[in-house]
Design a protein around this motif. Structure first.
Motif, PDB file in Angstrom:
ATOM      1  N   LYS A   8       0.832  -1.200   0.000  1.00  0.00           N
ATOM      2  CA  LYS A   8       0.000   0.000   0.000  1.00  0.00           C
ATOM      3  C   LYS A   8       0.870   1.255   0.000  1.00  0.00           C
ATOM      4  N   ASN A   9       1.926   1.249   0.818  1.00  0.00           N
ATOM      5  CA  ASN A   9       2.831   2.412   0.876  1.00  0.00           C
ATOM      6  C   ASN A   9       3.529   2.632  -0.455  1.00  0.00           C
ATOM      7  N   ASP A  10       3.946   1.527  -1.097  1.00  0.00           N
ATOM      8  CA  ASP A  10       4.621   1.640  -2.399  1.00  0.00           C
ATOM      9  C   ASP A  10       3.675   2.242  -3.445  1.00  0.00           C
ATOM     10  N   ILE A  11       2.421   1.763  -3.446  1.00  0.00           N
ATOM     11  CA  ILE A  11       1.432   2.300  -4.397  1.00  0.00           C
ATOM     12  C   ILE A  11       1.178   3.766  -4.116  1.00  0.00           C
ATOM     13  N   PHE A  12       1.119   4.115  -2.829  1.00  0.00           N
ATOM     14  CA  PHE A  12       0.878   5.513  -2.456  1.00  0.00           C
ATOM     15  C   PHE A  12       2.016   6.408  -2.948  1.00  0.00           C
ATOM     16  N   ILE A  13       3.266   5.906  -2.818  1.00  0.00           N
ATOM     17  CA  ILE A  13       4.427   6.680  -3.295  1.00  0.00           C
ATOM     18  C   ILE A  13       4.322   6.897  -4.807  1.00  0.00           C
ATOM     19  N   ILE A  14       3.950   5.830  -5.536  1.00  0.00           N
ATOM     20  CA  ILE A  14       3.774   5.949  -6.989  1.00  0.00           C
ATOM     21  C   ILE A  14       2.704   6.981  -7.307  1.00  0.00           C
ATOM     22  N   SER A  15       1.617   6.927  -6.548  1.00  0.00           N
ATOM     23  CA  SER A  15       0.515   7.877  -6.766  1.00  0.00           C
ATOM     24  C   SER A  15       0.980   9.311  -6.530  1.00  0.00           C
ATOM     25  N   GLU A  16       1.718   9.540  -5.444  1.00  0.00           N
ATOM     26  CA  GLU A  16       2.192  10.898  -5.128  1.00  0.00           C
ATOM     27  C   GLU A  16       3.180  11.399  -6.164  1.00  0.00           C
ATOM     28  N   GLN A  17       4.080  10.505  -6.636  1.00  0.00           N
ATOM     29  CA  GLN A  17       5.024  10.905  -7.685  1.00  0.00           C
ATOM     30  C   GLN A  17       4.283  11.264  -8.971  1.00  0.00           C
ATOM     31  N   SER A  18       3.280  10.451  -9.296  1.00  0.00           N
ATOM     32  CA  SER A  18       2.479  10.736 -10.492  1.00  0.00           C
ATOM     33  C   SER A  18       1.716  12.041 -10.327  1.00  0.00           C
ATOM     34  N   ARG A  19       1.206  12.284  -9.110  1.00  0.00           N
ATOM     35  CA  ARG A  19       0.475  13.521  -8.856  1.00  0.00           C
ATOM     36  C   ARG A  19       1.389  14.738  -9.027  1.00  0.00           C
ATOM     37  N   LYS A  20       2.639  14.626  -8.513  1.00  0.00           N
ATOM     38  CA  LYS A  20       3.589  15.742  -8.651  1.00  0.00           C
ATOM     39  C   LYS A  20       3.904  15.987 -10.135  1.00  0.00           C
ATOM     40  N   ASN A  21       4.123  14.875 -10.878  1.00  0.00           N
ATOM     41  CA  ASN A  21       4.364  15.017 -12.320  1.00  0.00           C
ATOM     42  C   ASN A  21       3.169  15.650 -13.009  1.00  0.00           C
ATOM     43  N   PHE A  22       1.969  15.266 -12.559  1.00  0.00           N
ATOM     44  CA  PHE A  22       0.729  15.805 -13.125  1.00  0.00           C
ATOM     45  C   PHE A  22       0.663  17.316 -12.907  1.00  0.00           C
ATOM     46  N   GLU A  23       0.970  17.754 -11.669  1.00  0.00           N
ATOM     47  CA  GLU A  23       0.927  19.187 -11.364  1.00  0.00           C
ATOM     48  C   GLU A  23       1.976  19.957 -12.163  1.00  0.00           C
ATOM     49  N   ASP A  24       3.204  19.368 -12.256  1.00  0.00           N
ATOM     50  CA  ASP A  24       4.259  20.027 -13.040  1.00  0.00           C
ATOM     51  C   ASP A  24       3.850  20.145 -14.506  1.00  0.00           C
ATOM     52  N   MET A  25       3.227  19.070 -15.015  1.00  0.00           N
ATOM     53  CA  MET A  25       2.807  19.067 -16.414  1.00  0.00           C
ATOM     54  C   MET A  25       1.674  20.059 -16.650  1.00  0.00           C
ATOM     55  N   GLN A  26       0.793  20.200 -15.655  1.00  0.00           N
ATOM     56  CA  GLN A  26      -0.281  21.195 -15.772  1.00  0.00           C
ATOM     57  C   GLN A  26       0.298  22.598 -15.881  1.00  0.00           C
ATOM     58  N   LYS A  27       1.331  22.875 -15.045  1.00  0.00           N
ATOM     59  CA  LYS A  27       1.975  24.188 -15.112  1.00  0.00           C
ATOM     60  C   LYS A  27       2.611  24.414 -16.482  1.00  0.00           C
ATOM     61  N   GLU A  28       3.281  23.349 -16.986  1.00  0.00           N
ATOM     62  CA  GLU A  28       3.909  23.470 -18.307  1.00  0.00           C
ATOM     63  C   GLU A  28       2.861  23.707 -19.377  1.00  0.00           C
ATOM     64  N   LEU A  29       1.719  22.999 -19.263  1.00  0.00           N
ATOM     65  CA  LEU A  29       0.635  23.172 -20.242  1.00  0.00           C
ATOM     66  C   LEU A  29       0.099  24.599 -20.213  1.00  0.00           C
ATOM     67  N   ALA A  30      -0.026  25.150 -18.998  1.00  0.00           N
ATOM     68  CA  ALA A  30      -0.501  26.535 -18.880  1.00  0.00           C
ATOM     69  C   ALA A  30       0.491  27.492 -19.557  1.00  0.00           C
ATOM     70  N   GLU A  31       1.798  27.235 -19.365  1.00  0.00           N
ATOM     71  CA  GLU A  31       2.822  28.086 -19.989  1.00  0.00           C
ATOM     72  C   GLU A  31       2.770  27.966 -21.519  1.00  0.00           C
ATOM     73  N   VAL A  32       2.560  26.723 -21.991  1.00  0.00           N
ATOM     74  CA  VAL A  32       2.483  26.504 -23.435  1.00  0.00           C
ATOM     75  C   VAL A  32       1.292  27.252 -24.029  1.00  0.00           C
TER      76      VAL A  32
END
Length: 385
Positions: free
Chosen positions: A26-50
């Protein structure tokens, strides 16, 4: 006869080990989820800049196109009246025109690359969002199992009942998704596909009519063919709108709604839709704009399909911290006690309004039409940057 014995300590060791492994998973899946969420937020910012860059490049492109036209006119004048200008002036006219042409070409290439990047980011964001949702779902499932294993025996019955309800709801969602896929497939087969097949047949008949009976009868056939193509185009547009209103990303909620309602009014014979929008409009984040659009779309669709209404009123009111949406129709209405929560459309609308942390109320009686009211708080987290 030898009696079977159970090593309680061994069972306890196995049980505890299983719980530890599941907890670590469960902890490993949660870490994957949080990493994906951070990538998602970073990508959203990049999309806004684009998107900001696309807007800037489009503005620059418009300016460069205007300047290029002026430079061409200047160059044409210099070429026509060559003797009236010095060699330096002629060279300058050519250099300016060429420089602007190069800049315009670079601008157009940059705009194309930015649009490609925007589309790529959109696709990656959707994939990441799916990964996050799956990870969250897995975390929830593992947590549920761990809780089942650790809870007292007296709570097992209640937990199993909860799991049964979740499973039933999950099955209903899957069934709804399959039904939606079948509906889209049927819509395409019965609508555009059939119409285009008829277009092929009618085009051959028109050609034959023109040869055998002359242009006047062929023109009449061509007029009918035009209506058929128009109907096919409407069906394609309706299916696209049902899947996702593409104009939302570029135009925003209100222009997209206005366009959608105008299209419905145009192709639904005898239907009149009255749209009113008051107050200062805001842009929401993509998921929330789609949710609000779907709320209005589902309400209007119900008024047409189930209410058989010929008059529909859609009113959107922007207040300081509240957005009010009212959809009213003059249709058949329905018995709220009978329909209640059996409709997947109403279930979907309630889920969307819960996502928006808003409120929804429905007033309807048989023969007196329906009024649907949505109240959506304008929270900071749903408003686009």
């Amino acid at each position: 006869m030898k009696e079977n014995t159970v090593d309680i300590q061994t069972l306890e060791t196995i049980f505890n080990s299983m719980v530890r492994v599941m907890d670590q998973s469960k902890n490993d899946i949660f870490i994957i989820s949080e990493q994906s969420r951070k990538n998602f937020e970073d990508m959203q910012k990049e999309l806004a800049e684009v998107k900001v860059d696309i807007s800037r490049v489009i503005t620059e492109g418009d300016y460069l196109e205007s300047m290029t036209r002026h430079s061409r006119l200047r160059l044409a004048d210099v070429s026509k009246n060559f003797t009236n200008y010095s060699e330096a002036q002629v060279r300058e006219a050519y250099e300016v025109a060429n420089d602007l042409l190069v800049k315009l070409s670079i601008n157009q290439m940059e705009e194309k690359q930015l649009r490609i990047r925007r589309d790529e980011l959109d696709r990656r964001l959707n994939a990441l969002l799916e990964t996050i949702e799956r990870a969250n779902h897995l975390v929830g499932q593992v947590t549920t199992v761990i809780n089942y294993l650790n809870m007292d025996l007296k709570d097992v019955g209640e937990a199993l009942e909860t799991a049964r309800h979740k499973q039933e709801f999950g099955i209903r969602i899957i069934q709804a998704q399959e039904d939606e896929r079948k509906r889209i497939s049927r819509d395409i087969h019965d609508g555009p596909a059939q119409m285009l097949a008829n277009v092929m047949i009618r085009s051959g008949l028109i050609e034959k009519t023109f040869v055998e009976k002359g242009p006047e009868l062929a023109l009449l056939e061509l007029t009918d063919l035009k209506e058929m193509v128009r109907g096919a185009l409407y069906e394609v547009r309706r299916i696209i709108y049902d899947l996702r209103p593409m104009a939302l990303d570029d135009l925003g909620l209100i222009p997209t709604l206005r366009k959608y309602l105008s299209t419905v009014e145009e192709y639904e014979s005898g239907v009149e839709i009255h749209f009113q929008n008051t107050g200062r409009e805001l842009r929401f984040k993509t998921d929330f704009e789609v949710s609000i659009f779907r709320l209005v779309q589902e309400s209007v669709s119900n008024a047409l399909k189930h209410g058989k209404s010929k008059d529909i009123w859609v009113k959107i009111e922007w207040l300081r911290d509240i957005m009010n949406i009212i959809i009213k129709d003059s249709g058949q209405g329905f018995d709220q006690n009978e329909v209640k929560d059996k409709s997947f459309g109403l279930i979907g609308m309630r889920e969307r309004i819960e996502l928006l942390k808003g409120e929804m109320s429905i007033t309807s009686t048989i023969g007196n039409g329906t009024i649907i009211y949505f109240r959506i708080p304008l929270r900071e987290e749903i408003i686009a940057d």
